[in-house]
Design a protein around this motif. Structure first.
Motif, PDB file in Angstrom:
ATOM      1  N   ALA A   1       0.829  -1.205   0.000  1.00  0.00           N
ATOM      2  CA  ALA A   1       0.000   0.000   0.000  1.00  0.00           C
ATOM      3  C   ALA A   1       0.866   1.259   0.000  1.00  0.00           C
ATOM      4  O   ALA A   1       0.584   2.231  -0.719  1.00  0.00           O
ATOM      5  CB  ALA A   1      -0.934  -0.013   1.205  1.00  0.00           C
ATOM      6  N   LEU A   2       1.944   1.236   0.787  1.00  0.00           N
ATOM      7  CA  LEU A   2       2.850   2.392   0.812  1.00  0.00           C
ATOM      8  C   LEU A   2       3.553   2.587  -0.531  1.00  0.00           C
ATOM      9  O   LEU A   2       3.723   3.720  -1.003  1.00  0.00           O
ATOM     10  CB  LEU A   2       3.884   2.216   1.930  1.00  0.00           C
ATOM     11  N   LYS A   3       3.939   1.470  -1.169  1.00  0.00           N
ATOM     12  CA  LYS A   3       4.584   1.571  -2.476  1.00  0.00           C
ATOM     13  C   LYS A   3       3.633   2.162  -3.504  1.00  0.00           C
ATOM     14  O   LYS A   3       4.014   3.028  -4.305  1.00  0.00           O
ATOM     15  CB  LYS A   3       5.068   0.192  -2.938  1.00  0.00           C
ATOM     16  N   LYS A   4       2.386   1.687  -3.504  1.00  0.00           N
ATOM     17  CA  LYS A   4       1.404   2.221  -4.453  1.00  0.00           C
ATOM     18  C   LYS A   4       1.164   3.705  -4.214  1.00  0.00           C
ATOM     19  O   LYS A   4       1.049   4.496  -5.150  1.00  0.00           O
ATOM     20  CB  LYS A   4       0.095   1.445  -4.332  1.00  0.00           C
ATOM     21  N   LYS A   5       1.089   4.066  -2.943  1.00  0.00           N
ATOM     22  CA  LYS A   5       0.887   5.475  -2.620  1.00  0.00           C
ATOM     23  C   LYS A   5       2.069   6.317  -3.082  1.00  0.00           C
ATOM     24  O   LYS A   5       1.890   7.425  -3.626  1.00  0.00           O
ATOM     25  CB  LYS A   5       0.689   5.623  -1.110  1.00  0.00           C
ATOM     26  N   LEU A   6       3.303   5.804  -2.881  1.00  0.00           N
ATOM     27  CA  LEU A   6       4.495   6.522  -3.332  1.00  0.00           C
ATOM     28  C   LEU A   6       4.532   6.644  -4.847  1.00  0.00           C
ATOM     29  O   LEU A   6       4.880   7.702  -5.391  1.00  0.00           O
ATOM     30  CB  LEU A   6       5.749   5.798  -2.830  1.00  0.00           C
TER      31      LEU A   6
ATOM     32  N   ALA B   1       1.953   6.682  -6.845  1.00  0.00           N
ATOM     33  CA  ALA B   1       0.931   7.661  -7.220  1.00  0.00           C
ATOM     34  C   ALA B   1       1.446   9.087  -7.007  1.00  0.00           C
ATOM     35  O   ALA B   1       1.229   9.976  -7.849  1.00  0.00           O
ATOM     36  CB  ALA B   1      -0.345   7.420  -6.418  1.00  0.00           C
ATOM     37  N   LYS B   2       2.138   9.314  -5.892  1.00  0.00           N
ATOM     38  CA  LYS B   2       2.688  10.641  -5.638  1.00  0.00           C
ATOM     39  C   LYS B   2       3.767  11.003  -6.661  1.00  0.00           C
ATOM     40  O   LYS B   2       3.845  12.152  -7.119  1.00  0.00           O
ATOM     41  CB  LYS B   2       3.274  10.701  -4.220  1.00  0.00           C
TER      42      LYS B   2
END
Length: 251
Positions: A88-93, A95-96
């Motif tokens: 989830a953190l990787k996907k969020k990163l 996306a950013k």
């Protein structure tokens, strides 16, 4: 008398019993206090004592701690939870990062558009300054042409005559005055970007010259200008009016 004796005897016995009980309690008090202190010292140790197993607990089993049963930690469950959280953190990163790249691209495009706008505006302003008098210059070139026509109408033999009578001298003076006026006007127009050009003996250029007729001339180069019918004008390097010429045609 008998009653008083019995009453006194009972009072004496009660006093003796009370005194004996007080001595007993006083004698036992240090022992009781010592026992209470020992119990208080041992109690925390018993409360904090725990027994653990040296073997890892299996999935679905429970661990016992002083009679309390607790479920064993699920290693696979914790690992999956950590992996899912990491994903989830990787996907969020990601996306950013994509959003940052998008904003950077928009910023660079905006800067490029603004610079293009500045350059285009500067060119338009320069063109507006350079060609602001274009309409006025077109109306003015006819006056300059009239000066040129007037000067060409004076015969050269009268200008070069050695003996000049009164009338010829007046004509020469008029010719010199017109020539000086034309020269001053051309210099003034040149300061504002308007120049006259005569393409005689030059190669024919359709962008600057207008051929009114063509004639064969063996002694001249083909496609060259041998006669100028009307001189041309340029305004800041742009052709305001093409010159009307005669062109050599030897082929």
């Amino acid at each position: 008398m008998l009653r008083q004796t019995v009453s006194n005897s009972s009072r004496a016995v009660s006093s003796a019993v009370r005194a004996a009980s007080r001595r007993t309690i006083t004698a036992r008090t240090p022992i009781i206090q010592t026992q209470l202190q020992a119990a208080r010292a041992i109690a925390p140790q018993r409360a904090t004592t725990r027994w653990y197993s040296s073997e890892p607990a299996k999935e679905g089993e429970t661990t016992k701690t002083n009679g309390d049963e607790k479920p064993a930690a699920n290693e696979n469950g914790n690992g999956n939870a950590q992996e899912s959280e990491l994903d989830a953190l990787k996907k969020k990163l990601e996306a950013k990062d994509a959003e940052a790249r998008d904003w950077k691209d928009k910023y660079l495009r905006s800067v490029a558009d603004f610079r293009n706008l500045q350059e285009r505006t500067a060119r338009e302003m320069k063109a507006a300054r350079d060609f602001a008098i274009q309409k006025f210059a077109k109306d003015l070139v006819d006056t300059v042409d009239n000066f040129d026509r007037a000067l060409t109408m004076v015969p050269e033999e009268k200008l070069n005559a050695k003996e000049k009578n009164e009338h010829v001298q007046d004509l020469v003076n008029l010719y010199e005055g017109l020539r000086m006026t034309e020269s001053i006007m051309l210099e003034t127009l040149k300061k504002h970007g308007l120049e006259r050009f005569d393409p005689i003996n030059e190669k024919f250029n359709p962008n600057e010259h207008e051929a009114t007729f063509m004639a064969p001339m063996p002694d001249k180069e083909h496609n060259s200008v041998f006669h100028t019918q009307q001189k041309g004008f340029k305004l800041n390097g742009r052709v305001l009016r093409p010159s009307k010429v005669g062109v050599v045609k030897n082929q």
